[in-house]
Design a protein around this motif. Structure first.
Motif, PDB file in Angstrom:
ATOM      1  N   ALA A 110     -13.705  -0.967  -3.022  1.00 12.97           N
ATOM      2  CA  ALA A 110     -13.629  -0.002  -4.127  1.00 12.97           C
ATOM      3  C   ALA A 110     -12.419   0.914  -3.968  1.00 12.97           C
ATOM      4  N   GLN A 111     -12.132   1.340  -2.745  1.00 11.23           N
ATOM      5  CA  GLN A 111     -10.972   2.207  -2.501  1.00 11.23           C
ATOM      6  C   GLN A 111      -9.672   1.478  -2.801  1.00 11.23           C
ATOM      7  N   LEU A 112      -9.587   0.213  -2.414  1.00 13.20           N
ATOM      8  CA  LEU A 112      -8.384  -0.574  -2.710  1.00 13.20           C
ATOM      9  C   LEU A 112      -8.180  -0.689  -4.219  1.00 13.20           C
ATOM     10  N   ARG A 113      -9.251  -0.950  -4.940  1.00 14.60           N
ATOM     11  CA  ARG A 113      -9.157  -1.048  -6.399  1.00 14.60           C
ATOM     12  C   ARG A 113      -8.798   0.294  -7.030  1.00 14.60           C
ATOM     13  N   ALA A 114      -9.348   1.378  -6.483  1.00 16.76           N
ATOM     14  CA  ALA A 114      -9.034   2.718  -7.001  1.00 16.76           C
ATOM     15  C   ALA A 114      -7.552   3.038  -6.827  1.00 16.76           C
ATOM     16  N   LEU A 115      -6.922   2.448  -5.823  1.00 12.50           N
ATOM     17  CA  LEU A 115      -5.486   2.640  -5.599  1.00 12.50           C
ATOM     18  C   LEU A 115      -4.653   1.728  -6.497  1.00 12.50           C
ATOM     19  N   GLY A 116      -5.341   0.912  -7.323  1.00 12.39           N
ATOM     20  CA  GLY A 116      -4.636   0.040  -8.253  1.00 12.39           C
ATOM     21  C   GLY A 116      -4.166  -1.263  -7.632  1.00 12.39           C
ATOM     22  N   LEU A 117      -4.724  -1.620  -6.481  1.00 12.52           N
ATOM     23  CA  LEU A 117      -4.319  -2.839  -5.796  1.00 12.52           C
ATOM     24  C   LEU A 117      -5.253  -3.992  -6.148  1.00 12.52           C
ATOM     25  N   THR A 118      -4.712  -5.192  -6.224  1.00 10.93           N
ATOM     26  CA  THR A 118      -5.501  -6.393  -6.469  1.00 10.93           C
ATOM     27  C   THR A 118      -5.892  -6.986  -5.135  1.00 10.93           C
ATOM     28  N   VAL A 119      -7.190  -7.101  -4.908  1.00 19.88           N
ATOM     29  CA  VAL A 119      -7.686  -7.678  -3.667  1.00 19.88           C
ATOM     30  C   VAL A 119      -7.603  -9.201  -3.780  1.00 19.88           C
TER      31      VAL A 119
ATOM     32  N   PRO B 173       5.345 -10.507   3.264  1.00 17.81           N
ATOM     33  CA  PRO B 173       6.015 -10.724   1.977  1.00 17.81           C
ATOM     34  C   PRO B 173       5.045 -10.694   0.791  1.00 17.81           C
ATOM     35  N   ALA B 174       5.275  -9.745  -0.102  1.00 15.34           N
ATOM     36  CA  ALA B 174       4.555  -9.567  -1.364  1.00 15.34           C
ATOM     37  C   ALA B 174       3.099  -9.149  -1.206  1.00 15.34           C
ATOM     38  N   GLN B 175       2.661  -8.883   0.011  1.00 15.60           N
ATOM     39  CA  GLN B 175       1.276  -8.477   0.222  1.00 15.60           C
ATOM     40  C   GLN B 175       1.183  -7.445   1.334  1.00 15.60           C
ATOM     41  N   THR B 176      -0.007  -6.825   1.405  1.00 16.52           N
ATOM     42  CA  THR B 176      -0.347  -5.958   2.521  1.00 16.52           C
ATOM     43  C   THR B 176      -1.636  -6.478   3.130  1.00 16.52           C
ATOM     44  N   VAL B 177      -1.687  -6.531   4.455  1.00 13.34           N
ATOM     45  CA  VAL B 177      -2.880  -6.946   5.182  1.00 13.34           C
ATOM     46  C   VAL B 177      -3.448  -5.707   5.863  1.00 13.34           C
ATOM     47  N   ILE B 178      -4.709  -5.431   5.588  1.00 14.51           N
ATOM     48  CA  ILE B 178      -5.410  -4.292   6.181  1.00 14.51           C
ATOM     49  C   ILE B 178      -6.558  -4.884   6.986  1.00 14.51           C
ATOM     50  N   SER B 179      -6.639  -4.541   8.249  1.00 15.74           N
ATOM     51  CA  SER B 179      -7.692  -5.126   9.081  1.00 15.74           C
ATOM     52  C   SER B 179      -8.314  -4.069   9.976  1.00 15.74           C
ATOM     53  N   GLY B 180      -9.575  -4.301  10.286  1.00 17.12           N
ATOM     54  CA  GLY B 180     -10.294  -3.372  11.141  1.00 17.12           C
ATOM     55  C   GLY B 180     -11.777  -3.657  11.120  1.00 17.12           C
ATOM     56  N   THR B 181     -12.533  -2.791  11.750  1.00 13.15           N
ATOM     57  CA  THR B 181     -13.968  -2.976  11.880  1.00 13.15           C
ATOM     58  C   THR B 181     -14.690  -2.412  10.657  1.00 13.15           C
ATOM     59  N   VAL B 182     -15.582  -3.217  10.123  1.00  9.23           N
ATOM     60  CA  VAL B 182     -16.447  -2.815   9.013  1.00  9.23           C
ATOM     61  C   VAL B 182     -17.851  -2.686   9.591  1.00  9.23           C
TER      62      VAL B 182
ATOM     63  N   LEU C 291       0.860  -1.174   0.000  1.00 13.96           N
ATOM     64  CA  LEU C 291       0.000   0.000   0.000  1.00 13.96           C
ATOM     65  C   LEU C 291       0.900   1.228   0.000  1.00 13.96           C
ATOM     66  N   PRO C 292       0.791   2.094  -1.015  1.00  7.72           N
ATOM     67  CA  PRO C 292       1.669   3.265  -1.047  1.00  7.72           C
ATOM     68  C   PRO C 292       1.406   4.195   0.136  1.00  7.72           C
ATOM     69  N   GLU C 293       2.440   4.894   0.557  1.00  6.78           N
ATOM     70  CA  GLU C 293       2.319   5.822   1.693  1.00  6.78           C
ATOM     71  C   GLU C 293       1.167   6.797   1.491  1.00  6.78           C
ATOM     72  N   TRP C 294       1.021   7.333   0.277  1.00  7.77           N
ATOM     73  CA  TRP C 294      -0.031   8.315   0.019  1.00  7.77           C
ATOM     74  C   TRP C 294      -1.421   7.681   0.052  1.00  7.77           C
ATOM     75  N   GLY C 295      -1.523   6.370  -0.012  1.00 11.41           N
ATOM     76  CA  GLY C 295      -2.810   5.697   0.035  1.00 11.41           C
ATOM     77  C   GLY C 295      -3.231   5.274   1.434  1.00 11.41           C
ATOM     78  N   ARG C 296      -2.319   5.368   2.386  1.00 14.91           N
ATOM     79  CA  ARG C 296      -2.607   4.910   3.744  1.00 14.91           C
ATOM     80  C   ARG C 296      -3.648   5.769   4.458  1.00 14.91           C
ATOM     81  N   ASP C 297      -3.749   7.037   4.088  1.00 11.41           N
ATOM     82  CA  ASP C 297      -4.716   7.921   4.742  1.00 11.41           C
ATOM     83  C   ASP C 297      -6.151   7.440   4.562  1.00 11.41           C
ATOM     84  N   ALA C 298      -6.436   6.734   3.475  1.00 15.51           N
ATOM     85  CA  ALA C 298      -7.785   6.231   3.221  1.00 15.51           C
ATOM     86  C   ALA C 298      -8.177   5.162   4.229  1.00 15.51           C
TER      87      ALA C 298
END
Length: 70
Positions: free
Chosen positions: A50-59, A30-39, A13-20
Motif C-alpha cells: 500500500a505504501q509503494l502504491r501511495a508513492l505512485g509506484l507500480t509494483v 535498470p528501470a526498477q528499484t528493488v526493496i528487500s527486507g524482513t516482513v 524510489l524518490p529520495e523523499w519516499g525512502r524514509d518509509a
C-alpha cells in the motif's frame, strides 16, 4: 512468523519516499528499484504494498526470498 521479501517496482524510489522503508535495503537496477527486507506478518506485507502504491509506484513483483539455514 517473519520472512524476507523482495519487492520490485517500476522506476526509481524518490529520495523523499525512502524514509518509509528505512529498515529495508533499497537497490536501484535498470528501470526498477528493488526493496528487500524482513516482513513480520501478512498485515505488514499489505502495508508495504500500500505504501509503494501511495508513492505512485507500480509494483512489478513481491516475492518471499528463501532464508539461509542457520
Amino acid at each position: 512468523m517473519s520472512m524476507d521479501y523482495e519487492f520490485r517496482v517500476d522506476g526509481l524510489l524518490p529520495e523523499w519516499g525512502r524514509d518509509a522503508f528505512c529498515d529495508m535495503r533499497i537497490e536501484e537496477v535498470p528501470a526498477q528499484t528493488v526493496i528487500s527486507g524482513t516482513v513480520i506478518d501478512e498485515s505488514h506485507l499489505h502495508g508495504i504494498v500500500a505504501q509503494l502504491r501511495a508513492l505512485g509506484l507500480t509494483v512489478v513483483s513481491a516475492r518471499p526470498v528463501p532464508q539461509a539455514p542457520p
